[in-house]
Design a protein around this motif. Structure first.
Motif, PDB file in Angstrom:
ATOM      1  N   HIS A  65       0.877  -1.080  -0.134  1.00 29.36           N
ATOM      2  CA  HIS A  65       0.024  -0.413  -0.179  1.00 29.36           C
ATOM      3  C   HIS A  65       0.381   1.287  -0.015  1.00 29.36           C
ATOM      4  O   HIS A  65       1.510   0.599   1.002  1.00 29.36           O
ATOM      5  CB  HIS A  65      -0.802   0.006   1.324  1.00 29.36           C
ATOM      6  CG  HIS A  65      -2.408  -0.854   1.717  1.00 29.36           C
ATOM      7  ND1 HIS A  65      -2.239  -2.032   1.691  1.00 29.36           N
ATOM      8  CD2 HIS A  65      -3.247  -1.310   0.642  1.00 29.36           C
ATOM      9  CE1 HIS A  65      -2.586  -2.764   0.987  1.00 29.36           C
ATOM     10  NE2 HIS A  65      -4.018  -2.390   0.808  1.00 29.36           N
ATOM     11  N   VAL A  66       0.689   1.999  -0.725  1.00 24.02           N
ATOM     12  CA  VAL A  66       1.340   3.540  -0.971  1.00 24.02           C
ATOM     13  C   VAL A  66       0.155   4.757  -0.307  1.00 24.02           C
ATOM     14  O   VAL A  66      -0.775   4.484  -0.947  1.00 24.02           O
ATOM     15  CB  VAL A  66       1.693   3.761  -1.883  1.00 24.02           C
ATOM     16  CG1 VAL A  66       3.174   4.901  -2.213  1.00 24.02           C
ATOM     17  CG2 VAL A  66       2.613   2.229  -3.263  1.00 24.02           C
ATOM     18  N   PHE A  67       0.751   5.406   0.326  1.00 27.08           N
ATOM     19  CA  PHE A  67      -0.091   6.160   0.636  1.00 27.08           C
ATOM     20  C   PHE A  67       0.158   7.565   0.702  1.00 27.08           C
ATOM     21  O   PHE A  67       1.234   7.986   0.856  1.00 27.08           O
ATOM     22  CB  PHE A  67      -0.249   5.693   2.588  1.00 27.08           C
ATOM     23  CG  PHE A  67      -0.976   4.778   3.686  1.00 27.08           C
ATOM     24  CD1 PHE A  67      -2.360   4.571   2.774  1.00 27.08           C
ATOM     25  CD2 PHE A  67      -0.246   3.897   3.673  1.00 27.08           C
ATOM     26  CE1 PHE A  67      -2.554   3.381   3.694  1.00 27.08           C
ATOM     27  CE2 PHE A  67      -0.821   2.605   3.584  1.00 27.08           C
ATOM     28  CZ  PHE A  67      -2.119   2.188   4.151  1.00 27.08           C
ATOM     29  N   ILE A  68      -0.950   8.385   0.751  1.00 27.33           N
ATOM     30  CA  ILE A  68      -0.612   9.531  -0.124  1.00 27.33           C
ATOM     31  C   ILE A  68      -1.231  11.428   1.121  1.00 27.33           C
ATOM     32  O   ILE A  68      -2.815  10.694   0.836  1.00 27.33           O
ATOM     33  CB  ILE A  68      -0.658  10.156  -1.591  1.00 27.33           C
ATOM     34  CG1 ILE A  68      -0.056   8.692  -2.386  1.00 27.33           C
ATOM     35  CG2 ILE A  68      -1.224  10.813  -1.779  1.00 27.33           C
ATOM     36  CD1 ILE A  68      -0.914   8.008  -3.924  1.00 27.33           C
ATOM     37  N   CYS A  69      -0.933  12.186   1.051  1.00 25.36           N
ATOM     38  CA  CYS A  69      -1.791  13.228   1.649  1.00 25.36           C
ATOM     39  C   CYS A  69      -1.176  14.333   1.079  1.00 25.36           C
ATOM     40  O   CYS A  69      -0.039  13.891   0.068  1.00 25.36           O
ATOM     41  CB  CYS A  69      -1.232  13.144   3.141  1.00 25.36           C
ATOM     42  SG  CYS A  69       0.300  13.486   3.795  1.00 25.36           S
ATOM     43  N   ARG A  70      -1.130  16.033   1.611  1.00 32.01           N
ATOM     44  CA  ARG A  70      -1.138  17.153   1.115  1.00 32.01           C
ATOM     45  C   ARG A  70       0.552  17.181   0.899  1.00 32.01           C
ATOM     46  O   ARG A  70       1.084  17.663   0.647  1.00 32.01           O
ATOM     47  CB  ARG A  70      -1.274  17.553   1.791  1.00 32.01           C
ATOM     48  CG  ARG A  70      -1.218  19.179   1.551  1.00 32.01           C
ATOM     49  CD  ARG A  70      -1.942  20.222   1.866  1.00 32.01           C
ATOM     50  NE  ARG A  70      -1.102  21.164   1.968  1.00 32.01           N
ATOM     51  CZ  ARG A  70      -0.338  22.410   2.805  1.00 32.01           C
ATOM     52  NH1 ARG A  70       0.134  21.433   3.853  1.00 32.01           N
ATOM     53  NH2 ARG A  70       0.054  23.530   2.152  1.00 32.01           N
ATOM     54  N   SER A  71       0.937  16.669   2.274  1.00 34.92           N
ATOM     55  CA  SER A  71       2.732  16.867   2.057  1.00 34.92           C
ATOM     56  C   SER A  71       3.480  15.498   2.808  1.00 34.92           C
ATOM     57  O   SER A  71       4.831  16.085   2.944  1.00 34.92           O
ATOM     58  CB  SER A  71       3.303  18.228   3.808  1.00 34.92           C
ATOM     59  OG  SER A  71       2.871  17.352   4.461  1.00 34.92           O
ATOM     60  N   GLY A  72       3.039  14.488   2.567  1.00 38.60           N
ATOM     61  CA  GLY A  72       3.648  13.085   3.394  1.00 38.60           C
ATOM     62  C   GLY A  72       2.920  12.937   5.264  1.00 38.60           C
ATOM     63  O   GLY A  72       4.015  12.032   5.185  1.00 38.60           O
ATOM     64  N   GLY A  73       3.328  14.370   6.017  1.00 43.46           N
ATOM     65  CA  GLY A  73       2.852  14.094   7.211  1.00 43.46           C
ATOM     66  C   GLY A  73       1.765  12.905   7.642  1.00 43.46           C
ATOM     67  O   GLY A  73       1.903  11.772   8.411  1.00 43.46           O
ATOM     68  N   ARG A  74       0.227  13.160   7.167  1.00 44.08           N
ATOM     69  CA  ARG A  74      -0.571  12.346   7.366  1.00 44.08           C
ATOM     70  C   ARG A  74      -0.476  10.719   7.159  1.00 44.08           C
ATOM     71  O   ARG A  74      -0.806   9.408   7.702  1.00 44.08           O
ATOM     72  CB  ARG A  74      -1.706  12.598   6.920  1.00 44.08           C
ATOM     73  CG  ARG A  74      -2.877  13.737   8.138  1.00 44.08           C
ATOM     74  CD  ARG A  74      -4.143  14.463   7.487  1.00 44.08           C
ATOM     75  NE  ARG A  74      -3.303  15.225   6.310  1.00 44.08           N
ATOM     76  CZ  ARG A  74      -4.326  16.242   5.292  1.00 44.08           C
ATOM     77  NH1 ARG A  74      -5.705  16.234   5.731  1.00 44.08           N
ATOM     78  NH2 ARG A  74      -3.631  16.970   4.659  1.00 44.08           N
ATOM     79  N   SER A  75      -0.612  10.353   5.754  1.00 44.94           N
ATOM     80  CA  SER A  75      -0.185   9.305   4.922  1.00 44.94           C
ATOM     81  C   SER A  75       1.378   8.752   5.796  1.00 44.94           C
ATOM     82  O   SER A  75       1.222   7.444   6.128  1.00 44.94           O
ATOM     83  CB  SER A  75       0.946   9.647   3.602  1.00 44.94           C
ATOM     84  OG  SER A  75       1.362  10.617   3.075  1.00 44.94           O
ATOM     85  N   GLN A  76       2.336   9.305   6.381  1.00 47.04           N
ATOM     86  CA  GLN A  76       3.290   8.712   6.848  1.00 47.04           C
ATOM     87  C   GLN A  76       2.529   7.930   7.910  1.00 47.04           C
ATOM     88  O   GLN A  76       2.778   6.852   8.837  1.00 47.04           O
ATOM     89  CB  GLN A  76       4.156   9.863   7.361  1.00 47.04           C
ATOM     90  CG  GLN A  76       5.568   9.133   8.809  1.00 47.04           C
ATOM     91  CD  GLN A  76       6.074   7.749   7.956  1.00 47.04           C
ATOM     92  OE1 GLN A  76       5.967   8.463   6.441  1.00 47.04           O
ATOM     93  NE2 GLN A  76       7.291   7.619   9.309  1.00 47.04           N
TER      94      GLN A  76
END
Length: 121
Positions: A65-76
């Motif tokens: 799974h590759v997670f994506i958000c606005r800047s990388g913080g939430r997806s991390q």
């Protein structure tokens, strides 16, 4: 370029582009619906971060799974949560949509629910 942060593989824009059409990977945008509608990667579905805990048990932990958000913080944080819950192959798009230079779609395209392909184990 690939790197690692807090035990989670990190992809930059170039690495994401290399793998964006790999059917063996599951890409998930974890932003809020209004952010997603303003601009998202074509074909990447939305699952807001707040819905991840209730949907995680229905997802296939054997897939990457590759997670994506606005800047990388939430997806991390989502990637860390998934890893803590038995998902061994998780990737964070470091830099998120702020670093995405490719084509974007607007509006609601695809939202993950229980009938989505993510739920076919």
């Amino acid at each position: 370029m690939k790197s690692e942060k807090e035990g989670i593989t990190q992809w930059d824009y170039e690495e994401l582009q290399k793998h964006l059409h790999d059917e063996h990977l599951v890409f998930i945008d974890v932003r809020e619906p209004d952010e997603y509608e303003e601009g998202h990667i074509p074909g990447v579905p939305l699952m807001p971060m707040g819905e991840v805990p209730e949907r995680l048990t229905d997802m296939d932990s054997e897939k990457t799974h590759v997670f994506i958000c606005r800047s990388g913080g939430r997806s991390q944080r989502v990637a860390q949560y998934a890893k803590e819950n038995g998902f061994n192959r998780v990737i964070n798009f470091d830099g998120g949509m702020l670093s995405f230079e490719g084509e974007k779609n607007t509006g609601e395209e695809k939202r993950i629910d229980q009938t989505s392909e993510l739920y076919s184990k």
